[in-house]
Design a protein around this motif. Structure first.
Motif, PDB file in Angstrom:
ATOM      1  N   ALA A 197      36.836 -20.390  41.718  1.00  0.00           N
ATOM      2  CA  ALA A 197      37.996 -19.535  41.982  1.00  0.00           C
ATOM      3  C   ALA A 197      39.098 -19.809  40.973  1.00  0.00           C
ATOM      4  O   ALA A 197      39.777 -18.880  40.499  1.00  0.00           O
ATOM      5  N   HIS A 198      39.295 -21.068  40.611  1.00  0.00           N
ATOM      6  CA  HIS A 198      40.328 -21.433  39.648  1.00  0.00           C
ATOM      7  C   HIS A 198      40.063 -20.779  38.296  1.00  0.00           C
ATOM      8  O   HIS A 198      40.976 -20.221  37.668  1.00  0.00           O
ATOM      9  N   ASP A 199      38.809 -20.833  37.831  1.00  0.00           N
ATOM     10  CA  ASP A 199      38.477 -20.254  36.525  1.00  0.00           C
ATOM     11  C   ASP A 199      38.625 -18.736  36.543  1.00  0.00           C
ATOM     12  O   ASP A 199      39.055 -18.131  35.550  1.00  0.00           O
ATOM     13  N   LEU A 200      38.263 -18.093  37.650  1.00  0.00           N
ATOM     14  CA  LEU A 200      38.389 -16.642  37.735  1.00  0.00           C
ATOM     15  C   LEU A 200      39.855 -16.228  37.666  1.00  0.00           C
ATOM     16  O   LEU A 200      40.223 -15.291  36.934  1.00  0.00           O
ATOM     17  N   LEU A 201      40.709 -16.928  38.392  1.00  0.00           N
ATOM     18  CA  LEU A 201      42.135 -16.583  38.368  1.00  0.00           C
ATOM     19  C   LEU A 201      42.756 -16.886  37.005  1.00  0.00           C
ATOM     20  O   LEU A 201      43.675 -16.175  36.566  1.00  0.00           O
ATOM     21  N   ALA A 202      42.253 -17.928  36.334  1.00  0.00           N
ATOM     22  CA  ALA A 202      42.780 -18.269  35.003  1.00  0.00           C
ATOM     23  C   ALA A 202      42.521 -17.154  33.996  1.00  0.00           C
ATOM     24  O   ALA A 202      43.309 -16.950  33.062  1.00  0.00           O
ATOM     25  N   GLU A 203      41.435 -16.414  34.180  1.00  0.00           N
ATOM     26  CA  GLU A 203      41.129 -15.307  33.268  1.00  0.00           C
ATOM     27  C   GLU A 203      42.162 -14.189  33.384  1.00  0.00           C
ATOM     28  O   GLU A 203      42.340 -13.401  32.452  1.00  0.00           O
TER      29      GLU A 203
END
Length: 434
Positions: A376-382
């Motif tokens: 979830a963190h990586d998706l939001l970082a995008e």
């Protein structure tokens, strides 16, 4: 049971705990049948809550009731009916030992299977008692079956038409005259038993599956059904599913819509129905997929995301019976209906929100990558810095990082299904929106 039901209705209490979607249809019919003192058969396809409804009936019994201690039939101390109990009451008088039985012990349930015998339901001669020296003519040599042992209680028989015809015949006297006959014994037991059963309508109405005299003895035939309203469908999933992770409400809505579309599809054999257990198992599978991902990626709090819905098709397709002409197209049909259910949910949940900023990001920036190996963190970082995410989170009530990522995925999937962006899935499980 009648008195307790009337007391509950008079006081405005709900006597049917955990029963959803039957308030205006099935429950009023069942209440009238119980007030009339009728035996009841519930007719409905699989997964319509028939057994669940039968198992709520003991709640209408008194919580505790006195019984003759050691009695096979659980008779009231003032009203013995078995020969052994009558003899003990005459011998002991006021010294007759009394025990208390909880209402949960006054409900007996039997699944009708091919190996069910008359002895199981009604009774038979007990060879051990004969070996002890009693004569075959002694009524105390009888070992009572399930029905007489439920005296002053409830007997439930699931899948009644599966009983062999000769076994069905053994229930005729029990239901009409309230007595039993065992191997020629002339033994009249004034049983106080409520007999309830469940059956599939197709099996119940076909000649040869259930004998006509037995059908005639049921005072009430009540048709059950799948939840009529979407809210009831969602409530059943939320109530029955044991979720290993947080599953947002809109994912439960997708599964509820998916199940309802399956019940309407011409590709699915509607005679077998699509059980509510399908949606419940789907929710549990989605939750398990979230736990699997969080464990692999080291996320602290697993939250299910729309990407997890694909696991439902992979795992549960065997729970749906398709028409003969659909052989080989099962996965295609399931995926198509799941996309429809997702699109309908996106329109319902995100309608009125301008998703154009998200489209611009996907068109003019790098593709957005998600999947079972993307946290979830990586998706939001995008998508860092896009104010639209706050609006999406507020609309669906997302607070944690995992819930916000799930909301973003829902919007991306909605845009893809509206053909405003594209989506590709590779062999590694990555899903790319571009």
């Amino acid at each position: 049971m009648r008195a307790n039901l009337l007391d509950a209705l008079r006081a405005g209490r709900d006597p049917w705990q955990g029963i959803v979607g039957f308030d205006d249809t099935v429950l009023p019919q069942l209440e009238r049948a119980l007030i009339a003192g009728h035996d009841v058969v519930l007719l409905g396809e699989r997964g319509q809550g028939k057994t669940r409804l039968l198992r709520t009936l003991p709640l209408l019994l008194d919580e505790w009731t006195p019984v003759i201690e050691g009695s096979e039939l659980g008779e009231h101390p003032y009203d013995p009916i078995a020969p052994a109990s009558i003899r003990r009451a005459a011998e002991l008088g006021d010294d007759l030992p009394v025990a208390w039985r909880h209402r949960s012990e006054r409900y007996a349930e039997k699944l009708a299977t091919p190996d069910t015998s008359v002895a199981d339901l009604v009774g038979d001669v007990d060879p051990v008692k004969v070996a002890e020296g009693r004569s075959l003519g002694d009524p105390e040599t009888i070992h009572f079956g399930l029905v007489p042992r439920a005296h002053r209680g409830i007997v439930a028989i699931n899948e009644l038409p599966d009983l062999a015809e000769r076994i069905q015949v053994s229930l005729l006297n029990v239901m009409e005259e309230r007595d039993i006959q065992v191997r020629g014994y002339s033994l009249r037991l004034p049983l106080d038993v409520l007999l309830v059963a469940s059956a599939n309508p197709e099996d119940y109405t076909n000649r040869g599956r259930i004998i006509t005299p037995l059908k005639d003895r049921f005072g009430a035939e009540i048709r059950t059904h799948y939840p009529i309203r979407l809210d009831d469908e969602i409530a059943v999933i939320a109530q029955e599913a044991h979720l290993a992770a947080a599953v947002p409400g809109y994912l439960l809505e997708v599964l509820a819509r998916f199940t309802r579309l399956l019940r309407e599809s011409t590709s699915v054999d509607q005679r077998s129905g699509v059980s509510a257990r399908f949606a419940v198992a789907g929710a549990e599978t989605v939750g398990a997929a979230a736990v699997h991902r969080s464990t692999v990626l080291g996320e602290p709090d697993p939250v299910a995301r729309p990407i997890d819905l694909g696991t439902v098709v992979d795992v549960l397709r065997g729970k749906v019976e398709f028409e003969a002409g659909e052989e080989g197209r099962e996965v295609e049909v399931l995926e198509h209906l799941l996309r429809r259910a997702t699109a309908d949910t996106v329109r319902e949940r995100l309608g009125g929100i301008d998703l154009a900023p998200l489209v611009d990001v996907v068109e003019h920036g790098d593709p957005v990558v998600t999947g079972e190996r993307v946290s979830a963190h990586d998706l939001l970082a995008e998508l860092h810095g896009i104010s639209l995410i706050d609006g999406l989170a507020e609309r669906v009530g997302a607070t944690s990082e995992g819930e916000r990522a799930a909301a973003v995925e829902l919007a991306l999937e909605g845009l893809y299904l509206a053909r405003r962006i594209s989506k590709e899935t590779d062999s590694s499980g990555r899903t790319v929106y571009s």
